[in-house]
Design a protein around this motif. Structure first.
Motif, short mmCIF file in Angstrom:
data_model
loop_
_atom_site.label_atom_id
_atom_site.label_comp_id
_atom_site.label_asym_id
_atom_site.label_seq_id
_atom_site.Cartn_x
_atom_site.Cartn_y
_atom_site.Cartn_z
N LYS A 133 27.81 34.99 12.04
CA LYS A 133 27.28 33.65 11.75
C LYS A 133 27.27 32.79 13.01
O LYS A 133 26.30 32.07 13.28
N CYS A 134 28.33 32.87 13.79
CA CYS A 134 28.39 32.12 15.05
C CYS A 134 27.25 32.55 15.98
O CYS A 134 26.57 31.70 16.57
N ALA A 135 27.03 33.85 16.09
CA ALA A 135 25.95 34.37 16.93
C ALA A 135 24.59 33.89 16.42
O ALA A 135 23.76 33.39 17.20
N ALA A 136 24.35 34.04 15.13
CA ALA A 136 23.06 33.66 14.55
C ALA A 136 22.79 32.17 14.75
O ALA A 136 21.68 31.78 15.10
N ASN A 137 23.80 31.35 14.53
CA ASN A 137 23.62 29.90 14.65
C ASN A 137 23.47 29.43 16.09
O ASN A 137 23.04 28.30 16.33
N SER A 138 23.80 30.29 17.05
CA SER A 138 23.66 29.90 18.46
C SER A 138 22.25 30.15 18.98
O SER A 138 21.93 29.76 20.10
N VAL A 139 21.42 30.79 18.18
CA VAL A 139 20.05 31.13 18.59
C VAL A 139 19.06 30.32 17.76
O VAL A 139 19.16 30.28 16.54
N SER A 140 18.12 29.71 18.45
CA SER A 140 17.08 28.99 17.72
C SER A 140 15.73 29.42 18.27
O SER A 140 15.61 29.86 19.40
N ALA A 141 14.74 29.31 17.41
CA ALA A 141 13.37 29.65 17.82
C ALA A 141 12.41 28.82 16.98
O ALA A 141 12.66 28.59 15.79
N ASP A 142 11.34 28.40 17.61
CA ASP A 142 10.27 27.74 16.87
C ASP A 142 9.54 28.80 16.05
O ASP A 142 9.60 30.00 16.36
N ALA A 143 8.82 28.37 15.02
CA ALA A 143 8.02 29.30 14.22
C ALA A 143 7.02 30.00 15.15
O ALA A 143 6.53 29.42 16.12
N PHE A 144 6.75 31.27 14.87
CA PHE A 144 5.82 32.04 15.69
C PHE A 144 5.08 33.05 14.82
O PHE A 144 5.53 33.39 13.72
N ASP A 145 3.95 33.51 15.31
CA ASP A 145 3.11 34.46 14.59
C ASP A 145 3.41 35.89 15.01
O ASP A 145 3.77 36.15 16.17
N VAL A 146 3.25 36.80 14.06
CA VAL A 146 3.37 38.23 14.33
C VAL A 146 2.18 38.95 13.71
O VAL A 146 1.52 38.42 12.81
N CYS A 147 1.92 40.15 14.20
CA CYS A 147 0.80 40.95 13.71
C CYS A 147 1.26 42.40 13.62
O CYS A 147 1.77 42.96 14.60
N PHE A 148 1.08 42.99 12.45
CA PHE A 148 1.39 44.41 12.25
C PHE A 148 0.08 45.10 11.91
O PHE A 148 -0.57 44.77 10.92
N ASP A 149 -0.32 46.06 12.77
CA ASP A 149 -1.66 46.64 12.64
C ASP A 149 -1.72 48.16 12.72
O ASP A 149 -2.79 48.73 12.88
N ARG A 150 -0.58 48.83 12.61
CA ARG A 150 -0.56 50.30 12.66
C ARG A 150 0.38 50.84 11.59
O ARG A 150 1.39 50.21 11.28
N ILE A 151 0.03 52.01 11.09
CA ILE A 151 0.88 52.73 10.13
C ILE A 151 1.33 54.02 10.81
O ILE A 151 0.51 54.73 11.40
N VAL A 152 2.62 54.33 10.72
CA VAL A 152 3.14 55.61 11.20
C VAL A 152 4.27 56.05 10.27
O VAL A 152 4.82 55.23 9.52
#
Length: 190
Positions: free
Chosen positions: A82-101
Motif C-alpha cells: 500500500k505504501c508503494a502503491a500510494n507513492s506512485v501517481s499517474a494522470d489518466a492515459f490511453d492504451v491500445c491492445f491490437d494483437r492476439i497470441v
C-alpha cells in the motif's frame, strides 16, 4: 453410538495451490471494456473452434506487478505494498491492445490466450511501481509484457492483428487474489 469419520486430507470445494494468497498490482478493466474484450475472445474461439471458459468479466485486468504468493495474507506485505502503491501517481492515459497470441509454455492443457498491446505511459507506470515496491522492501520488476488474459486452452491460436481495443486507464489497484477461488479483493485503488 455413531462411528467416527476420518478426513484423510480430503476437503470440499476447489483445489487451491500451496500458496493460495496472491498480492498483485493491476489495472482492472471497466465493464464496457471487459465486455468488448470478451466479444473479441468469443470471436477468436469461434474462428478457431476452441472450447474454453472465458475469464470472468470482473477479472479482466492488466497485471502490473506480481508482489508475492503466500499460504496466508500477511499484513506486513500488504502495508508495504500500500505504501508503494500510494507513492506512485499517474494522470489518466490511453492504451491500445491490437494483437492476439497464445503464450508458449505453462501446462499443456492451460495455455493463456491474450490480447497484447499497451502504451508508453503504461510502461512508465509499471516501472515506477516496480521501483516503489523495491524501495519498500518488496520484490518488484522493471520489465513488462502488457497483456490481458482472455482464456486458457489446450490449443494455441495463430498470432494475429485485431481491430484495436482502446481504452483509458484512470486507476490501478492493489488486489488480494484468492487463487483457485477466482476471487479478487481490492485492498487499495490509486
Amino acid at each position: 453410538m455413531s462411528q467416527g469419520v476420518f478426513d484423510f486430507g480430503q476437503s470440499e470445494g476447489p483445489l487451491r495451490p500451496k500458496k493460495p494468497e496472491r498480492l498483485i498490482l493491476m489495472v482492472l478493466l471497466e465493464t464496457p471494456v471487459s465486455s468488448q474484450a470478451l466479444e473479441i475472445a468469443t470471436g477468436i474461439q469461434t474462428a478457431n473452434r476452441l472450447q474454453a471458459k472465458l475469464r470472468p468479466l470482473k477479472h479482466l485486468h492488466i497485471s502490473l506487478q506480481h508482489i508475492r504468493d503466500d499460504n496466508r495474507l500477511r499484513e506486513k506485505y500488504v502495508f508495504a505494498a500500500k505504501c508503494a502503491a500510494n507513492s506512485v501517481s499517474a494522470d489518466a492515459f490511453d492504451v491500445c491492445f491490437d494483437r492476439i497470441v497464445t503464450f508458449p509454455g505453462g501446462r499443456p492443457d492451460k495455455r493463456a490466450t491474450v490480447l497484447l498491446g499497451g502504451s508508453t505511459p503504461l510502461m512508465d507506470l509499471q516501472r515506477k511501481l516496480g521501483a516503489a515496491l523495491i524501495s519498500n522492501g518488496l520484490r518488484g520488476t522493471l520489465s513488462f509484457n502488457p497483456h490481458i488474459t482472455l482464456f486458457y486452452s489446450s490449443r494455441s491460436v495463430v498470432p494475429q492483428q485485431i481491430d484495436p481495443l482502446r481504452f483509458t486507464v484512470r486507476t490501478f489497484s492493489l488486489v488480494h487474489s484468492e487463487r483457485g477461488l477466482t476471487k479478487y479483493n481490492i485492498l487499495e485503488s490509486c
